[in-house]
Scaffold this motif. Structure first.
Motif, PDB file in Angstrom:
ATOM      1  N   TRP A  51      -1.583   3.039  -9.761  1.00 39.01           N
ATOM      2  CA  TRP A  51      -2.096   2.017 -10.671  1.00 39.01           C
ATOM      3  C   TRP A  51      -1.521   2.236 -12.068  1.00 39.01           C
ATOM      4  CZ3 TRP A  51      -7.979   0.729  -9.795  1.00 39.01           C
ATOM      5  CH2 TRP A  51      -8.124   0.198  -8.509  1.00 39.01           C
ATOM      6  N   PRO A  52      -1.055   1.187 -12.717  1.00 36.78           N
ATOM      7  CA  PRO A  52      -0.430   1.351 -14.041  1.00 36.78           C
ATOM      8  C   PRO A  52      -1.371   1.957 -15.074  1.00 36.78           C
ATOM      9  CG  PRO A  52      -0.780  -0.972 -13.508  1.00 36.78           C
ATOM     10  CD  PRO A  52      -1.017  -0.213 -12.264  1.00 36.78           C
TER      11      PRO A  52
ATOM     12  N   ALA B 109      -5.011  -3.967  -7.018  1.00 36.53           N
ATOM     13  CA  ALA B 109      -5.914  -3.229  -6.135  1.00 36.53           C
ATOM     14  C   ALA B 109      -5.264  -2.882  -4.801  1.00 36.53           C
ATOM     15  CB  ALA B 109      -7.191  -4.037  -5.901  1.00 36.53           C
ATOM     16  N   THR B 110      -4.190  -3.611  -4.433  1.00 38.27           N
ATOM     17  CA  THR B 110      -3.512  -3.302  -3.169  1.00 38.27           C
ATOM     18  C   THR B 110      -2.549  -2.128  -3.307  1.00 38.27           C
ATOM     19  OG1 THR B 110      -1.636  -4.815  -3.540  1.00 38.27           O
ATOM     20  CG2 THR B 110      -3.629  -5.747  -2.538  1.00 38.27           C
ATOM     21  N   PHE B 111      -2.217  -1.744  -4.543  1.00 39.40           N
ATOM     22  CA  PHE B 111      -1.334  -0.601  -4.741  1.00 39.40           C
ATOM     23  C   PHE B 111      -2.106   0.687  -4.482  1.00 39.40           C
ATOM     24  CE2 PHE B 111       0.845  -3.376  -8.134  1.00 39.40           C
ATOM     25  CZ  PHE B 111       1.690  -3.925  -7.187  1.00 39.40           C
TER      26      PHE B 111
ATOM     27  N   SER C  49       0.810  -1.215   0.000  1.00 42.02           N
ATOM     28  CA  SER C  49       0.000   0.000   0.000  1.00 42.02           C
ATOM     29  C   SER C  49       0.841   1.262   0.000  1.00 42.02           C
ATOM     30  CB  SER C  49      -0.924   0.011   1.232  1.00 42.02           C
ATOM     31  OG  SER C  49      -0.150  -0.073   2.420  1.00 42.02           O
ATOM     32  N   SER C  50       2.161   1.106   0.074  1.00 44.19           N
ATOM     33  CA  SER C  50       3.059   2.263   0.102  1.00 44.19           C
ATOM     34  C   SER C  50       3.459   2.663  -1.316  1.00 44.19           C
ATOM     35  CB  SER C  50       4.305   1.928   0.921  1.00 44.19           C
ATOM     36  OG  SER C  50       5.283   2.933   0.781  1.00 44.19           O
ATOM     37  N   ASP C  51       3.434   3.969  -1.595  1.00 45.16           N
ATOM     38  CA  ASP C  51       3.868   4.425  -2.920  1.00 45.16           C
ATOM     39  C   ASP C  51       5.384   4.390  -3.055  1.00 45.16           C
ATOM     40  OD1 ASP C  51       4.739   6.574  -1.427  1.00 45.16           O
ATOM     41  OD2 ASP C  51       3.443   8.047  -2.394  1.00 45.16           O
ATOM     42  N   HIS C  52       6.052   3.968  -1.961  1.00 45.13           N
ATOM     43  CA  HIS C  52       7.518   3.815  -1.993  1.00 45.13           C
ATOM     44  C   HIS C  52       7.928   2.775  -3.029  1.00 45.13           C
ATOM     45  CE1 HIS C  52      11.497   4.311  -0.782  1.00 45.13           C
ATOM     46  NE2 HIS C  52      11.550   3.570   0.315  1.00 45.13           N
ATOM     47  N   GLN C  53       6.988   1.880  -3.390  1.00 44.41           N
ATOM     48  CA  GLN C  53       7.268   0.864  -4.405  1.00 44.41           C
ATOM     49  C   GLN C  53       7.510   1.498  -5.772  1.00 44.41           C
ATOM     50  OE1 GLN C  53       6.859  -2.749  -4.630  1.00 44.41           O
ATOM     51  NE2 GLN C  53       5.565  -3.345  -2.928  1.00 44.41           N
ATOM     52  N   PHE C  54       6.941   2.663  -6.025  1.00 43.78           N
ATOM     53  CA  PHE C  54       6.918   3.215  -7.373  1.00 43.78           C
ATOM     54  C   PHE C  54       7.671   4.531  -7.539  1.00 43.78           C
ATOM     55  CE2 PHE C  54       3.196   0.584  -6.781  1.00 43.78           C
ATOM     56  CZ  PHE C  54       3.189  -0.195  -7.909  1.00 43.78           C
TER      57      PHE C  54
END
Length: 588
Positions: A422-423, A415-417, A352-357
């Motif tokens: 979302w891409p 949906a968890t992002f 759920s963290s935008d740190h992924q992207f």
């Protein structure tokens, strides 16, 4: 040295090279007691007498003798005696790598049934033949006629070189301060610092375990190439350092498995794979897998051992690399899921963290890895249920059920992002430019992997359709529309993130790009009257324009032109021409 007699053959003729130099076919400096090559490889410098044999030219040699004397017949031997690295700027090397890459982009390998079926379908739909390898060979000849500067052969001959100790320490410090461990948990910085403080870099007599030296060399090579524009790394010679690490691999493999030895293999693998060296990467990954299993890194209980959490991080790093290779190249996995304990690390970043992207300061206390761990788990499931030998034998209804279920799992993962990540929000022609500003390279790859996996899931329905049709693209209509949209999404996304494209990242994106191009082309010639036809052609033209610009910019660079840019431009232009022919035939 084994004494004066060892360097002199019967009859008084002196041998010109020691055993190692002779094996690697390089000039030996004959320095006593150890020549430079053997000193760098940390092996004894020996001269073994060879029996006198009548001279025989290569032309007169028996074919079996020629093949047995060629190290290329043994990929493992070739890897361990590697005295060069492929030069991606060399025309022949680039051509071979590019041809090898497109074989995994939906058209099959040269000479395969899939490739023949693709050619047959193109001819049926367009009235024109196409031979991809021949076409690309002609493109290479065209580039040569345009005055492409000749590189020094397909290989860059290098001498192994130990990195300077200050550079090794600087690499460790930079790695630790930057938090790079979060994405690349390939080395324990504290353990490497202890090795330097122990003075292992000062020993060149073979008394230090090869794994320790190989780890330090490969780590410095990786950091030098990752930060090649940093002033502190400008004078570094990463290719020479990785050569030195490779020279130590045979010795390291004979030692008891250690985490340092595992790190060395993983670091070499990480260095090699971005250059699209699939076979070498697979061999190194196989070695890393065996070492992980031997050390128990596939078990969750490993976290209770010294360096246990680091070992588990190495396991997940290798697991992700394995599943990436599996889904991209349809090769058998090295890690079998039922044999591994797949608890996600406690300090793995929340989905759920935008740190992924997005680009954010990294922390060594938080794990990101190069890709999402949950995506790696899903890749493994896609292969097992749709592409493994057992999956291909499943009844049609069961395979279609798996396609629907896997598609839902991928949708649930998306949906968890965070909604802002979302891409779907990025792969549109109308997405605001500022949307892309803070994207990290990892975020870009995550989005592309998402689309690529959608294509792999729905593309599997083609295997069902082929039982009823000879078409090379007999994908089910319900999947065809999704497949079409995801192909467009990949290309639109790459066009919108063109600033990430350069010679150093091309092979990271190549399969995403080329798969999207071929998939869209198949749709165009299968449905040439579709309402999206004009927009699809325009999208391919945008791809051509981007790579024409990249090729033009590289031409003015001191390195010279990067052939894969030119190959991509030519290939897409040719496919556009054929797509227009299909539309003209459909209109008659």
């Amino acid at each position: 040295m084994s004494g004066q007699s060892s360097s002199q053959r019967a009859g008084g003729r002196v041998r010109s090279a020691c055993d190692l130099c002779r094996q690697r076919k390089i000039r030996c400096d004959n320095v006593q007691p150890v020549c430079e090559t053997c000193r760098l490889a940390c092996v004894p410098c020996t001269f073994t007498d060879q029996p006198e044999l009548p001279r025989k030219s290569l032309r007169d040699a028996d074919p079996s003798e020629r093949s047995n004397s060629d190290t290329s017949t043994s990929p493992w031997l070739h890897l361990m005696t590697l005295d060069h690295l492929p030069d991606s700027y060399n025309l022949d090397t680039s051509l071979a790598t590019f041809q090898g890459e497109i074989a995994h982009c939906g058209v099959g390998k040269a000479g395969s049934i899939q490739r023949s079926s693709f050619f047959s379908t193109v001819y049926e739909k367009t009235g024109s033949p196409i031979d991809l390898d021949h076409f690309l060979t002609q493109a290479a000849q065209s580039l040569k006629f345009q005055g492409l500067p000749e590189r020094t052969g397909p290989k860059r001959s290098l001498s192994p070189k130990w990195p300077p100790t200050p550079l090794v320490q600087h690499s460790i410090n930079h790695y630790s301060r930057s938090g790079l461990y979060s994405i690349f948990p390939v080395a324990n910085a504290n353990a490497l610092t202890e090795l330097v403080e122990e003075g292992v870099m000062d020993h060149q007599d073979g008394t230090i375990p090869a794994a320790k030296l190989a780890c330090l060399f490969a780590f410095t090579a990786m950091m030098s190439v990752m930060h090649r524009l940093d002033p502190a790394f400008l004078d570094a010679e990463p290719d020479a350092y990785i050569q030195a690490a490779l020279c130590l691999v045979p010795r390291a493999l004979m030692e008891k498995p250690t985490i340092r030895g595992l790190e060395a293999i993983v670091l070499i693998m990480t260095y090699v794979m971005p250059g699209a060296q699939v076979e070498q990467g697979q061999m190194l990954l196989s070695l890393a897998t065996r070492m992980v299993l031997s050390l128990g890194g596939h078990r969750y209980s490993a976290i209770h051992e010294p360096e246990g959490r680091h070992l588990r991080a190495l396991f997940w790093f290798c697991y992700g690399a394995d599943k990436n290779m599996v889904i991209r190249y349809n090769c058998s996995p090295h890690f079998i899921d039922v044999d591994c304990e797949l608890q996600i690390p406690d300090n793995y970043v929340l989905s759920s963290s935008d740190h992924q992207f997005f680009s954010r300061p990294l922390s060594n206390d938080e794990l990101l890895f190069p890709s999402d761990v949950r995506l790696s788990l899903l890749k493994s499931k896609v292969y097992h249920l749709l592409y493994s030998d057992s999956a291909r034998k499943q009844p049609e209804a069961r395979r279609l059920q798996h396609i629907r279920e896997l598609d839902q799992e991928l949708t649930d993962l998306k949906a968890t992002f965070p909604v802002s990540c979302w891409p779907d929000l990025f792969a549109t022609e109308t997405a605001p430019n500022y949307t892309f500003h803070d994207l990290s390279l990892r975020g870009v790859c995550l989005h592309l992997e998402f689309y690529f996996l959608v294509g792999k899931i729905h593309g599997a329905s083609g295997a069902v359709g082929r039982s009823r049709s000879n078409s090379s693209w007999s994908i089910l209509p319900s999947s065809a529309e999704l497949f079409h949209q995801e192909s467009r999404s990949i290309l639109i996304y790459i066009c919108r993130t063109r600033e990430f494209l350069n010679w150093h990242t091309f092979w990271i994106y190549a399969q995403f790009l080329l798969t999207g191009v071929f998939s869209l082309f198949k749709f165009l010639i299968t449905y040439p009257t579709a309402p999206s036809y004009t927009n699809d052609i325009q999208l391919l033209q945008t791809v051509v324009d981007i790579f024409a610009d990249l090729d033009r910019n590289e031409s003015s660079d001191m390195r010279g032109r990067f052939p894969p840019f030119y190959f991509t431009m030519c290939l897409v232009k040719r496919l556009m021409f054929l797509a227009r022919q299909a539309a003209e035939r459909a209109a008659v």
